[in-house]
Design a protein around this motif. Structure first.
Motif, PDB file in Angstrom:
ATOM      1  N   ARG A  25      47.718  88.328  14.668  1.00 54.24           N
ATOM      2  CA  ARG A  25      48.128  89.611  15.246  1.00 54.24           C
ATOM      3  C   ARG A  25      47.457  89.926  16.585  1.00 54.24           C
ATOM      4  N   LEU A  26      46.360  89.230  16.909  1.00 56.44           N
ATOM      5  CA  LEU A  26      45.595  89.598  18.092  1.00 56.44           C
ATOM      6  C   LEU A  26      45.554  88.529  19.170  1.00 56.44           C
ATOM      7  N   ARG A  27      45.777  87.256  18.817  1.00 58.65           N
ATOM      8  CA  ARG A  27      45.679  86.174  19.790  1.00 58.65           C
ATOM      9  C   ARG A  27      47.012  85.960  20.501  1.00 58.65           C
ATOM     10  N   SER A  28      46.931  85.504  21.752  1.00 57.93           N
ATOM     11  CA  SER A  28      48.149  85.224  22.516  1.00 57.93           C
ATOM     12  C   SER A  28      48.567  83.769  22.412  1.00 57.93           C
ATOM     13  N   GLU A  29      47.667  82.892  21.929  1.00 56.74           N
ATOM     14  CA  GLU A  29      47.947  81.461  21.829  1.00 56.74           C
ATOM     15  C   GLU A  29      47.477  80.946  20.483  1.00 56.74           C
ATOM     16  N   ASN A  30      48.251  80.066  19.881  1.00 54.32           N
ATOM     17  CA  ASN A  30      47.836  79.425  18.636  1.00 54.32           C
ATOM     18  C   ASN A  30      47.082  78.141  18.984  1.00 54.32           C
ATOM     19  N   GLN A  31      45.776  78.130  18.750  1.00 50.31           N
ATOM     20  CA  GLN A  31      44.947  76.972  19.042  1.00 50.31           C
ATOM     21  C   GLN A  31      44.680  76.135  17.793  1.00 50.31           C
ATOM     22  N   LEU A 219      49.276  87.555   3.903  1.00 54.33           N
ATOM     23  CA  LEU A 219      48.058  88.221   3.432  1.00 54.33           C
ATOM     24  C   LEU A 219      47.008  88.275   4.535  1.00 54.33           C
ATOM     25  N   ALA A 220      46.826  87.162   5.242  1.00 59.32           N
ATOM     26  CA  ALA A 220      45.843  87.141   6.330  1.00 59.32           C
ATOM     27  C   ALA A 220      46.242  88.118   7.431  1.00 59.32           C
ATOM     28  N   ASN A 221      47.522  88.175   7.758  1.00 57.47           N
ATOM     29  CA  ASN A 221      47.978  89.109   8.786  1.00 57.47           C
ATOM     30  C   ASN A 221      47.865  90.559   8.339  1.00 57.47           C
ATOM     31  N   SER A 222      48.045  90.804   7.046  1.00 55.37           N
ATOM     32  CA  SER A 222      47.931  92.176   6.557  1.00 55.37           C
ATOM     33  C   SER A 222      46.493  92.677   6.616  1.00 55.37           C
ATOM     34  N   SER A 223      45.543  91.734   6.727  1.00 54.56           N
ATOM     35  CA  SER A 223      44.134  92.112   6.885  1.00 54.56           C
ATOM     36  C   SER A 223      43.750  92.249   8.353  1.00 54.56           C
ATOM     37  N   GLY A 224      44.734  92.239   9.216  1.00 56.91           N
ATOM     38  CA  GLY A 224      44.488  92.417  10.633  1.00 56.91           C
ATOM     39  C   GLY A 224      44.868  91.215  11.470  1.00 56.91           C
ATOM     40  N   GLY A 225      44.892  90.020  10.854  1.00 59.24           N
ATOM     41  CA  GLY A 225      45.281  88.806  11.577  1.00 59.24           C
ATOM     42  C   GLY A 225      44.535  88.609  12.874  1.00 59.24           C
ATOM     43  N   PRO A 226      43.175  88.683  12.873  1.00 59.23           N
ATOM     44  CA  PRO A 226      42.447  88.598  14.135  1.00 59.23           C
ATOM     45  C   PRO A 226      42.370  87.196  14.733  1.00 59.23           C
ATOM     46  N   ASP A 227      42.757  86.186  13.959  1.00 62.46           N
ATOM     47  CA  ASP A 227      42.635  84.808  14.427  1.00 62.46           C
ATOM     48  C   ASP A 227      43.915  84.046  14.098  1.00 62.46           C
ATOM     49  N   ASN A 228      44.048  82.860  14.666  1.00 62.69           N
ATOM     50  CA  ASN A 228      45.143  81.968  14.280  1.00 62.69           C
ATOM     51  C   ASN A 228      44.974  81.603  12.801  1.00 62.69           C
ATOM     52  N   ILE A 229      46.100  81.344  12.142  1.00 64.36           N
ATOM     53  CA  ILE A 229      46.113  81.121  10.696  1.00 64.36           C
ATOM     54  C   ILE A 229      46.858  79.824  10.396  1.00 64.36           C
ATOM     55  N   THR A 230      46.214  78.908   9.686  1.00 60.36           N
ATOM     56  CA  THR A 230      46.872  77.660   9.295  1.00 60.36           C
ATOM     57  C   THR A 230      46.443  77.275   7.888  1.00 60.36           C
ATOM     58  N   VAL A 231      47.416  76.831   7.087  1.00 63.22           N
ATOM     59  CA  VAL A 231      47.135  76.420   5.714  1.00 63.22           C
ATOM     60  C   VAL A 231      48.124  75.346   5.292  1.00 63.22           C
ATOM     61  N   SER A 232      47.676  74.384   4.498  1.00 61.44           N
ATOM     62  CA  SER A 232      48.581  73.411   3.883  1.00 61.44           C
ATOM     63  C   SER A 232      48.176  73.210   2.431  1.00 61.44           C
ATOM     64  N   LEU A 233      49.170  72.961   1.583  1.00 61.87           N
ATOM     65  CA  LEU A 233      48.984  72.770   0.148  1.00 61.87           C
ATOM     66  C   LEU A 233      49.642  71.463  -0.271  1.00 61.87           C
ATOM     67  N   ALA A 234      49.112  70.829  -1.308  1.00 61.54           N
ATOM     68  CA  ALA A 234      49.750  69.641  -1.868  1.00 61.54           C
ATOM     69  C   ALA A 234      49.494  69.580  -3.366  1.00 61.54           C
ATOM     70  N   LEU A 235      50.511  69.157  -4.097  1.00 60.25           N
ATOM     71  CA  LEU A 235      50.432  68.960  -5.543  1.00 60.25           C
ATOM     72  C   LEU A 235      51.009  67.598  -5.897  1.00 60.25           C
ATOM     73  N   PRO A 236      50.405  66.878  -6.849  1.00 61.62           N
ATOM     74  CA  PRO A 236      50.983  65.606  -7.275  1.00 61.62           C
ATOM     75  C   PRO A 236      52.334  65.818  -7.938  1.00 61.62           C
ATOM     76  N   ALA A 237      53.338  65.113  -7.482  1.00 63.95           N
ATOM     77  CA  ALA A 237      54.658  65.216  -8.103  1.00 63.95           C
ATOM     78  C   ALA A 237      54.612  64.746  -9.547  1.00 63.95           C
ATOM     79  N   SER A 238      53.762  63.760  -9.846  1.00 62.30           N
ATOM     80  CA  SER A 238      53.659  63.228 -11.206  1.00 62.30           C
ATOM     81  C   SER A 238      52.914  64.166 -12.135  1.00 62.30           C
ATOM     82  N   GLY A 239      52.258  65.181 -11.579  1.00 63.86           N
ATOM     83  CA  GLY A 239      51.478  66.088 -12.403  1.00 63.86           C
ATOM     84  C   GLY A 239      52.200  67.361 -12.747  1.00 63.86           C
ATOM     85  N   ARG A 240      53.529  67.300 -12.830  1.00 66.46           N
ATOM     86  CA  ARG A 240      54.314  68.516 -13.047  1.00 66.46           C
ATOM     87  C   ARG A 240      53.911  69.227 -14.333  1.00 66.46           C
ATOM     88  N   ARG A 241      53.687  68.482 -15.417  1.00 70.90           N
ATOM     89  CA  ARG A 241      53.285  69.131 -16.663  1.00 70.90           C
ATOM     90  C   ARG A 241      51.857  69.663 -16.563  1.00 70.90           C
TER      91      ARG A 241
END
Length: 257
Positions: A25-31, A219-241
């Motif tokens: 919410r506050l930065r002009s560039e995503n670094q 959620l991060a932006n709702s807290s003000g978003g003062p910085d760039n935000i990046t996240v990645s998730l991964a789950l094993p496809a074989s671990g569905r159960r």
């Protein structure tokens, strides 16, 4: 005007994954930068957070992710392999390139994970983070390299890094290996400083992984978003159960290249 959250997702190497980045919410560039790429060594994940207040932070983050990918993808399969050694050498190249560009002092964090269906290897420098989870518990794998994490450190010193790519001298990254592949989360500080571990875990239980990363950014932006935000998730496809509390993305996923 707020930036648009960029989201990607897919299936590759036996894992379902999703990633998102947002300028905040506050930065002009995503670094920040991130990658998910299939390599001969496994599926490579990385996040990097270019150093704010320094020239070419966005370039440094991109350089770190792409050069790490190049090192992993071209490592001869018959030779021993170390993410820590690759990252240490990357530090020297980044410094040289930054000086050639006329921006000495450019730097970035780098946190990466390599999943091959049997092991999880990781490397870390800076204050981005790697978490692992088993469907019910969340565990922080990495340690922040900043003054706030030092003995007697104050939270106000969290923006002063003690280790980063681009630093002078020999860089000694943290690195490790898990015997069993697990679900993982990689995040820059613009995400984890503004989303509690409880909210992080709850949000991962969203109906699909793209929705999960979108909600984490929100959620991060709702807290003000003062910085760039990046996240990645991964789950094993074989671990569905095993990961029954997590829904697998529906539809035809886009595989990593």
């Amino acid at each position: 005007m707020f930036g648009v959250t960029s989201i990607a997702s897919g299936e590759a190497g036996g894992f379902w994954w999703a990633a998102a980045t947002d300028v905040g919410r506050l930065r002009s560039e995503n670094q920040d930068d991130w990658l998910v790429e299939r390599t001969p060594r496994g599926l490579l994940f990385a996040v990097a957070d270019g150093m704010g207040g320094h020239p070419n932070g966005a370039w440094a983050a991109r350089f770190a992710c792409r050069e790490l990918l190049e090192g992993v993808a071209t490592a001869p399969p018959e030779t021993s392999f170390s993410l820590a050694v690759l990252t240490g050498a990357l530090n020297d190249r980044l410094r040289s390139e930054a000086e050639a560009l006329g921006t000495p002092g450019a730097g970035t964090t780098l946190t990466a994970a390599l999943l091959d269906g049997r092991t999880l290897r990781w490397v870390h420098v800076g204050d981005s983070r790697l978490y692992r989870f088993d469907g019910s518990a969340l565990q922080l794998v990495t340690r922040d390299h900043n003054l706030a994490a030092e003995p007697g450190g104050h939270p106000r010193l969290a923006n002063v890094l003690t280790r980063c790519l681009g630093m002078a001298g020999e860089l000694k990254p943290d690195a490790g290996e898990e015997d069993e592949p697990v679900g993982i989360i990689l995040a820059t500080d613009g995400l984890y400083l503004h989303v509690s571990p409880e909210a992080l875990l709850d949000t991962i239980r969203a109906p699909d992984l793209p929705r999960a990363v979108r909600e984490l950014v929100a959620l991060a932006n709702s807290s003000g978003g003062p910085d760039n935000i990046t996240v990645s998730l991964a789950l094993p496809a074989s671990g569905r159960r095993r990961y029954a509390s997590f829904a697998i993305p529906t539809g035809a996923p886009h595989e990593a290249s």
